[in-house]
Design an enzyme around this catalytic site. Sequence first.
Site, PDB file in Angstrom:
ATOM      1  N   LYS A  33      12.074   3.607  -6.841  1.00  0.00           N
ATOM      2  CA  LYS A  33      13.725   3.320  -7.147  1.00  0.00           C
ATOM      3  C   LYS A  33      13.987   2.168  -5.388  1.00  0.00           C
ATOM      4  O   LYS A  33      13.798   2.681  -4.810  1.00  0.00           O
ATOM      5  CB  LYS A  33      14.317   4.427  -7.058  1.00  0.00           C
ATOM      6  CG  LYS A  33      13.997   5.391  -6.284  1.00  0.00           C
ATOM      7  CD  LYS A  33      14.358   6.762  -6.750  1.00  0.00           C
ATOM      8  CE  LYS A  33      14.664   7.711  -5.474  1.00  0.00           C
ATOM      9  NZ  LYS A  33      14.831   9.569  -5.914  1.00  0.00           N
ATOM     10  N   TYR A 241      29.439  -0.380  24.254  1.00  0.00           N
ATOM     11  CA  TYR A 241      31.092  -0.799  24.039  1.00  0.00           C
ATOM     12  C   TYR A 241      30.898   0.954  24.685  1.00  0.00           C
ATOM     13  O   TYR A 241      30.266   1.740  24.371  1.00  0.00           O
ATOM     14  CB  TYR A 241      30.802   0.091  22.274  1.00  0.00           C
ATOM     15  CG  TYR A 241      31.347  -1.824  21.958  1.00  0.00           C
ATOM     16  CD1 TYR A 241      32.237  -2.433  21.929  1.00  0.00           C
ATOM     17  CD2 TYR A 241      30.210  -2.294  21.176  1.00  0.00           C
ATOM     18  CE1 TYR A 241      32.225  -3.597  21.101  1.00  0.00           C
ATOM     19  CE2 TYR A 241      30.346  -3.581  20.510  1.00  0.00           C
ATOM     20  CZ  TYR A 241      31.713  -4.009  20.633  1.00  0.00           C
ATOM     21  OH  TYR A 241      31.687  -4.888  19.885  1.00  0.00           O
TER      22      TYR A 241
END
Length: 344
Positions: A33, A241
């Site tokens: 899956k 950042y």
Amino acid sequence: MSLARLTVDLDALAANFHTLATVSGVPVHPVVKADAYGLGAAAVAGRLLKEGARTFFVARTSEGEDLRAALGEMANIYVLDGCAPGRAARLIAAGLKPVLNSPGQALEWRAAGGGACGLQIDTGMNRLGFRAEDAPEPFDGLDLVLSHLACADEPDHPMNRVQCDAFAAIAARYPGAVRSFANSGGCFLGSDHAFDAVRPGICLYGGGPEGCPDPRIRPVATFAAEVLQVRDVRLGESVGYSRGFVAGRPTRVATIGAGYADGVLRSSSPAGRAVVAGQLRPILGRVSMDVLAVDVTGLDVAAGDEVELFGSTRMLDDAARAAGTVAWELLTSVGARVERRHVG
């Protein structure tokens, strides 16, 4: 051309498949899956088909349709979602077998004239499946009965025995149906948990059965990216950042062409590491959308060099733990723009 690559070692995948068959002592029915946990379901299942696998599990109807197109008629494909409303015709057209999870799904599938199917019994996950008291009587076409372990990565957890005993009792009501109970971790819990077939996922793809590296399981996926730039950062200067890293000494920093858009989780900093020139080096500051920074002080590193984020040196489970997550999430987070290469 992508600066980040996910290389899938199909020989290692095949080795893990055979290891799981040996450990469990029963046939292995791979779970493919989510595009084989992000590794490419067509290539992964195609190789496993050559290794002897004949039954595969997906989650969604659309995944089953794609897998049918890739593998042809030889494969036996079960859809774990079952027969969702309005999906019976698609399942039948693609030759897919739903794993029925509720009375409503059973009614819809049988009303549509559906044939072979599976049945999921909930033994404690409270996720999908019939409660034992609601399980239907045996019916024509039922060729598989399964359940799912909640705590298989903790071998001593009492829930494993509770679920195993509950499954054995209810599965006895369906003679002739294949009984499947064990996931990856369950493959290592002993023969009484194996029943007739096992359904591993993460151990096929390089994750250990207990959420940590296991010498019996080979690394399959290598996530790597190129160095874009190398710079010297002075004492007191910051990287990224919000001044996520402030240099406490002169530091040589490599900017790497992979970020959270590629599947490097933001939580990979500050505990994350990458392999540069054969050494494990810390990720510095915040992971950005397209780049991250690594401390390469003292190393001979240049633009274009490759950095391993997880693979044969930085093990998948270790990288996941550093990011505060699990191997399943790390693999399935690798972004669509990352180039996939299948070798072996």
